[in-house]
Scaffold this motif. Structure first.
Motif, PDB file in Angstrom:
ATOM      1  N   LEU A 101      71.417  20.682  60.082  1.00  0.00           N
ATOM      2  CA  LEU A 101      71.796  21.325  61.341  1.00  0.00           C
ATOM      3  C   LEU A 101      71.606  20.399  62.536  1.00  0.00           C
ATOM      4  O   LEU A 101      72.370  20.453  63.503  1.00  0.00           O
ATOM      5  N   LEU A 102      70.590  19.548  62.485  1.00  0.00           N
ATOM      6  CA  LEU A 102      70.403  18.572  63.564  1.00  0.00           C
ATOM      7  C   LEU A 102      71.442  17.459  63.505  1.00  0.00           C
ATOM      8  O   LEU A 102      71.700  16.802  64.512  1.00  0.00           O
ATOM      9  N   LEU A 103      72.019  17.259  62.343  1.00  0.00           N
ATOM     10  CA  LEU A 103      73.066  16.246  62.191  1.00  0.00           C
ATOM     11  C   LEU A 103      74.314  16.590  63.015  1.00  0.00           C
ATOM     12  O   LEU A 103      75.003  15.685  63.487  1.00  0.00           O
ATOM     13  N   ILE A 104      74.563  17.868  63.227  1.00  0.00           N
ATOM     14  CA  ILE A 104      75.784  18.286  63.942  1.00  0.00           C
ATOM     15  C   ILE A 104      75.786  17.798  65.395  1.00  0.00           C
ATOM     16  O   ILE A 104      76.712  17.088  65.798  1.00  0.00           O
ATOM     17  N   PRO A 105      74.785  18.125  66.235  1.00  0.00           N
ATOM     18  CA  PRO A 105      74.860  17.626  67.619  1.00  0.00           C
ATOM     19  C   PRO A 105      74.680  16.120  67.719  1.00  0.00           C
ATOM     20  O   PRO A 105      75.307  15.470  68.564  1.00  0.00           O
ATOM     21  N   VAL A 106      73.825  15.543  66.850  1.00  0.00           N
ATOM     22  CA  VAL A 106      73.637  14.092  66.887  1.00  0.00           C
ATOM     23  C   VAL A 106      74.945  13.390  66.509  1.00  0.00           C
ATOM     24  O   VAL A 106      75.346  12.406  67.135  1.00  0.00           O
ATOM     25  N   VAL A 127      76.578  24.238  54.136  1.00  0.00           N
ATOM     26  CA  VAL A 127      75.635  23.551  53.253  1.00  0.00           C
ATOM     27  C   VAL A 127      74.206  23.706  53.776  1.00  0.00           C
ATOM     28  O   VAL A 127      73.270  23.945  52.997  1.00  0.00           O
ATOM     29  N   ALA A 128      74.023  23.602  55.083  1.00  0.00           N
ATOM     30  CA  ALA A 128      72.685  23.766  55.658  1.00  0.00           C
ATOM     31  C   ALA A 128      72.159  25.176  55.424  1.00  0.00           C
ATOM     32  O   ALA A 128      70.987  25.362  55.081  1.00  0.00           O
ATOM     33  N   LEU A 129      73.010  26.180  55.592  1.00  0.00           N
ATOM     34  CA  LEU A 129      72.578  27.554  55.339  1.00  0.00           C
ATOM     35  C   LEU A 129      72.270  27.777  53.867  1.00  0.00           C
ATOM     36  O   LEU A 129      71.369  28.550  53.523  1.00  0.00           O
TER      37      LEU A 129
END
Length: 85
Positions: A67-72, A49-51
């Motif tokens: 994309l920042l949601l993934i590591p957070v 979805v981010a891509l």
């Protein structure tokens, strides 16, 4: 060449029988693997979805936030999971 003697029933003792399977360890491994698969699918979905927002949607800010949601999210899941134990 000499022929080797054929094995007899006396050669097979109780030491040849493998120990019973550790079902608790087996189930823990399976559950861990299933959690890994579940979270991998979720992360891949967020990445796709981010891509999409980066490339097709022309919304780089939304793509970057996803994309920042993934590591957070991964850190949040680890922190919340350690509190339950």
């Amino acid at each position: 060449m000499a022929n080797a003697p054929a094995p007899t029933d006396a050669a097979h003792d109780d030491n040849d029988i493998p120990p019973a399977m550790d079902y608790a360890a087996h189930n823990a491994t399976y559950n861990g693997f299933m959690k890994l698969v579940k979270w991998s699918i979720i992360i891949l979905g967020i990445t796709v979805v981010a891509l999409y927002f980066f490339i097709i949607g022309q919304q780089p800010v939304v793509g970057a936030v996803l994309l920042l949601l993934i590591p957070v999210g991964a850190i949040a899941v680890m922190v919340m999971g350690s509190r339950r134990s």
